[in-house]
Design an enzyme around this catalytic site. Structure first.
Site, PDB file in Angstrom:
ATOM      1  N   HIS A  92      59.774  21.390  21.397  1.00  0.00           N
ATOM      2  CA  HIS A  92      60.377  22.699  21.132  1.00  0.00           C
ATOM      3  C   HIS A  92      59.358  23.623  20.455  1.00  0.00           C
ATOM      4  O   HIS A  92      59.234  24.799  20.805  1.00  0.00           O
ATOM      5  CB  HIS A  92      61.617  22.519  20.248  1.00  0.00           C
TER       6      HIS A  92
ATOM      7  N   ARG B 254      55.453  28.084  20.628  1.00  0.00           N
ATOM      8  CA  ARG B 254      54.161  28.448  20.049  1.00  0.00           C
ATOM      9  C   ARG B 254      52.993  28.331  21.019  1.00  0.00           C
ATOM     10  O   ARG B 254      51.926  28.893  20.750  1.00  0.00           O
ATOM     11  CB  ARG B 254      53.895  27.595  18.811  1.00  0.00           C
TER      12      ARG B 254
END
Lengths: 304, 304, 304, 304
Positions: B218, B223
């Protein structure tokens, strides 16, 4: 017999040979790996994997606190300091993964510890086995007369026998019907996800349960405690024994500061100070309620 | 130089010899253990420990779903199935522990991922080093004219030079004063916990960061994405490369179903259906806002 | 001035008239709603919303424990029982949402409390204001000589003045350059997400922070404690005062059992028992380390 | 009858009069407060408390994203933007507290959503009522022949009748024995914590369940989905209807982007692009497995 032949074969295979690794290893834990420790009549706890050891705790603490922690002369001293001062994050740097077989009513208490990862056997997909927890005769406790959540003495004679008979008969009948409902021999066969609701909470389930050491110790504090229900406490005790071999310094500190310690309120501390000065302190002049005073007396009395 | 001599010595020591273990090992990960992968000008990512591999994911899934999962012929197929159907708990059965050195403004974004364990270097206890992130010249991006959170082209010429000069001078002056304020030579010396507030967000900190594979993926989705700020994205990319070696099946499935995939709304799916039937669909008759339509066109266009 | 004119207008608007509701209301809390309580030189805490009151705690406990809890004669007694026995889930049934303005170095400590919901002002999207925490002169503490994380006496004379000058000058210069870097007057203008890294940790940020009462009390235990850094402690104290008006029974129980209480180890309890029997117990025969013994003496001594 | 007379009296009392509050109120939610919405044969869902409304979501987003969010002309547009871009934290600023009565096997699925606060009726302390879920005749589904976790057609005739008879008889007999075991008339009486394990998973329990809107929507996505077991789906649907009245913009966005949307993999997106160019794409040349292709066809086909 707690383990199926398939599971036993898998364990034998896994234990056959070791792999080289650069990771930290905990020798005391390696010997537990995969071994199923029996709990209750059909349950078990076995370590599937672990990460870290006592040194991983101090390593993480030293990242945080830098030079300061080098003053503490050794790993055990630093671990005791961290435990005493509730610096919990370094303990989160160790992780354990267990395979547990347990009755559903125990699983329902256990799952309330939310900070863990869980994969449970699914009775929507798969068929449950005919295995139910039937207490040993001396665990057949009466309801406590003084404590809503407690147990009294063990049941005796005919009463005990009647309970055992009902637990056995009802669970077996429920399982017979479960099998008959899902059978597709000459009928459509009820969906597993529905049929399972006929089964009692004494049936065994199993899961993989993974958590960090901080949360594991919190679990042990609540569940290896004398107020916990016996049937979950025996699991907590089996895990506690494993933890003592895995991270001996952390385990010892936890025993001293949490399991064997007690939290005194501001009022209770004040009473202790007055008593040490020679004052006669009673419930009446203590400022405590009767329940609180009784617990306070328990703390000051001899430990079991 | 990202690692201190002490840290380098610790790594060399740790890599010197392997230990035998009964745990699952991931050969692709062993080679990364302890090695500091450089990121930005002074940062790094290094794997301190890990738990599990691709097989640990399917092993946990098979506990949950039992016989059903044996129908899926192999581990990769099962992992793809789990990823596609958002069955996230088996991915939580793997764990990674990283040592990361990163600028404070990156750390402030990173820490928003709450489901992780962290031990950060404490500037209350310890003295920070004189290390600041100074962007490479081609990373000195202008504010995007069209996007409040985006970057435009790189700054040029005198403007770029002026920025670099200020970043260097201001951080060095702030550090000079930090040192002078905490100094106890001929004065009391300001408390470290106060002096540190003079230091800019470009200063480097470091931490141990531990999370499970589900939450790691995740993190990578958010990111390692093109919308993430460049300075955190390079860390995510370094970790992604490590993850690809650690759990290759899970990583590949994540690339296909998450990183390279897209979520279409009910309205967007309806447009796709109309287009496949040959209808001319425009923003006006799509039912989408302009912003949504532009993003939809991006999804249907060629991938970068 | 902590609040912008826009924010002040929003508050005035919100306080203008009340709405009827069927929900539980806490009269002591209504008066705090939206009011900004000043903290430090530019910060504040204000309550944006809340859920539940003391009665919500006992209501939830009575769902869990049923008849048993009816034996406890009143709400306060039950709340004290729950607190004493670490039954934390009923306290999770109350929730609070705060708007807080605080220096970045305080925010970095605060965010470590993971069980909360946060929306922070984004310096990627928006431009930060020129507001920095400059300590009052008597908060300019020296580093403690005995404690790595503590503060000693306040700095004096020229040393104090030099610190204040540097903090003011460096932050203002950094902000001048921040403004000049992002300016688009006659230049491209650096991306905000990069320019912000020139700003020191004394700059103010703000966020919405929402948490349940159990986690709020845990936050208060750690941050309203005398070991917490002064600059976060004043926020914790402001929140504690609000909490006392919101859930007076829970707050009082927390003061007695947590803030004013102490946890004694197994060894310390044993020493207390020996002392109560008249035995002379010293550090040497206590089984405690020097540090532990010193802390134990502190607990037995008079409270501040 | 789902509510006991005591509970009904409590609700009537609570609904009698409103209190004035300065908090945000959601008019659509006030009308649901305390009302027990029936689910299954003995269950219910009722709202005990809530915090926030649609405006609370955008208010929090505007703290984070500042000026940028003012460009979005209205609250609904901003909420749709946040949902589309997975900006989940503003949705966490709303909270709901429900009182739910539900069968134990449903509770066991529900509790897997870890990010919630729960107080469940304790069968260690209290005595469970004689209330069991007995499916309506048309919910008595057969096991799906094609899907390990699915249901097929409803059972018919004698088979259905036999299932209903067993479910009724076994649960009633188990309850008779439960009562007889815990009885203290002329015997010691088994501890409640043990006797409960004779009761089947169809028995009703109840709890207070509190969660934020982001996690509530995630719960709805998984449990109001057609793949969820019918018996939990009806609870999710009752909660969905309440949510639609509470936060209409957020609910609508969730329907469009999550419930009615679909995530396409990189490979599936590539197939869509090829199809839009007029290419004939089949499972064989799609790069997808058979299962994936079938699901892909389902997404491109008409919605139910």
């Amino acid at each position: 017999m707690p383990l199926s032949p398939d599971q036993q074969a898998e364990i034998t295979e896994a234990r056959k040979d070791t792999q080289p690794t650069l990771r930290a290893t905990a020798p005391g834990m390696e010997k537990h790996l995969y071994t199923a420790h029996p709990v209750l009549d059909h349950g078990f706890v076995r370590v599937v994997d672990y990460m870290g050891d006592d040194a991983a705790i101090t390593q993480a603490a030293r990242v945080s606190y830098g030079r300061g922690t080098k003053a503490v002369s050794n790993d055990e001293g630093l671990i005791r300091y961290l435990m005493r001062h509730w610096h919990s994050t370094p303990f989160e740097m160790c992780e354990i993964k267990l395979h547990v077989k347990l009755p559903v009513f125990v699983a329902r208490q256990w799952i309330r510890h939310r900070t863990a990862n869980v994969n449970e056997y699914s009775a929507r997909y798969s068929i449950l086995d005919r295995e139910f927890y039937i207490p040993a005769r001396d665990s057949l406790a009466a309801q406590s007369a003084t404590n809503n959540q407690g147990r009294g003495e063990a049941l005796e004679g005919a009463e005990a026998q009647r309970v055992l008979d009902w637990l056995r008969e009802d669970s077996n009948r429920a399982y017979d019907h479960y099998e008959a409902m899902i059978s597709t021999a000459g009928q459509q066969g009820l969906a597993r996800e529905l049929a399972r609701m006929n089964l009692p909470a004494s049936i065994y389930t199993q899961w993989y349960w993974k958590t960090d050491l901080h949360n594991l110790l919190h679990f042990l504090r609540l569940r290896a405690d004398s107020h916990a229900q016996y049937e979950i406490r025996v699991y907590a005790e089996a895990i506690a024994a494993i933890t003592a071999d895995w991270v001996p310094f952390a385990y010892k500190a936890h025993q001293d500061y949490r399991m064997g310690g007690a939290t005194l309120s501001a009022g209770a501390l004040d009473c202790v100070r007055r008593m040490l000065k020679g004052e006669e302190v009673t419930q009446e002049n203590s400022g405590m309620s009767k329940g609180e005073w009784r617990e306070f007396q328990g703390v000051l009395g001899e430990r079991k």
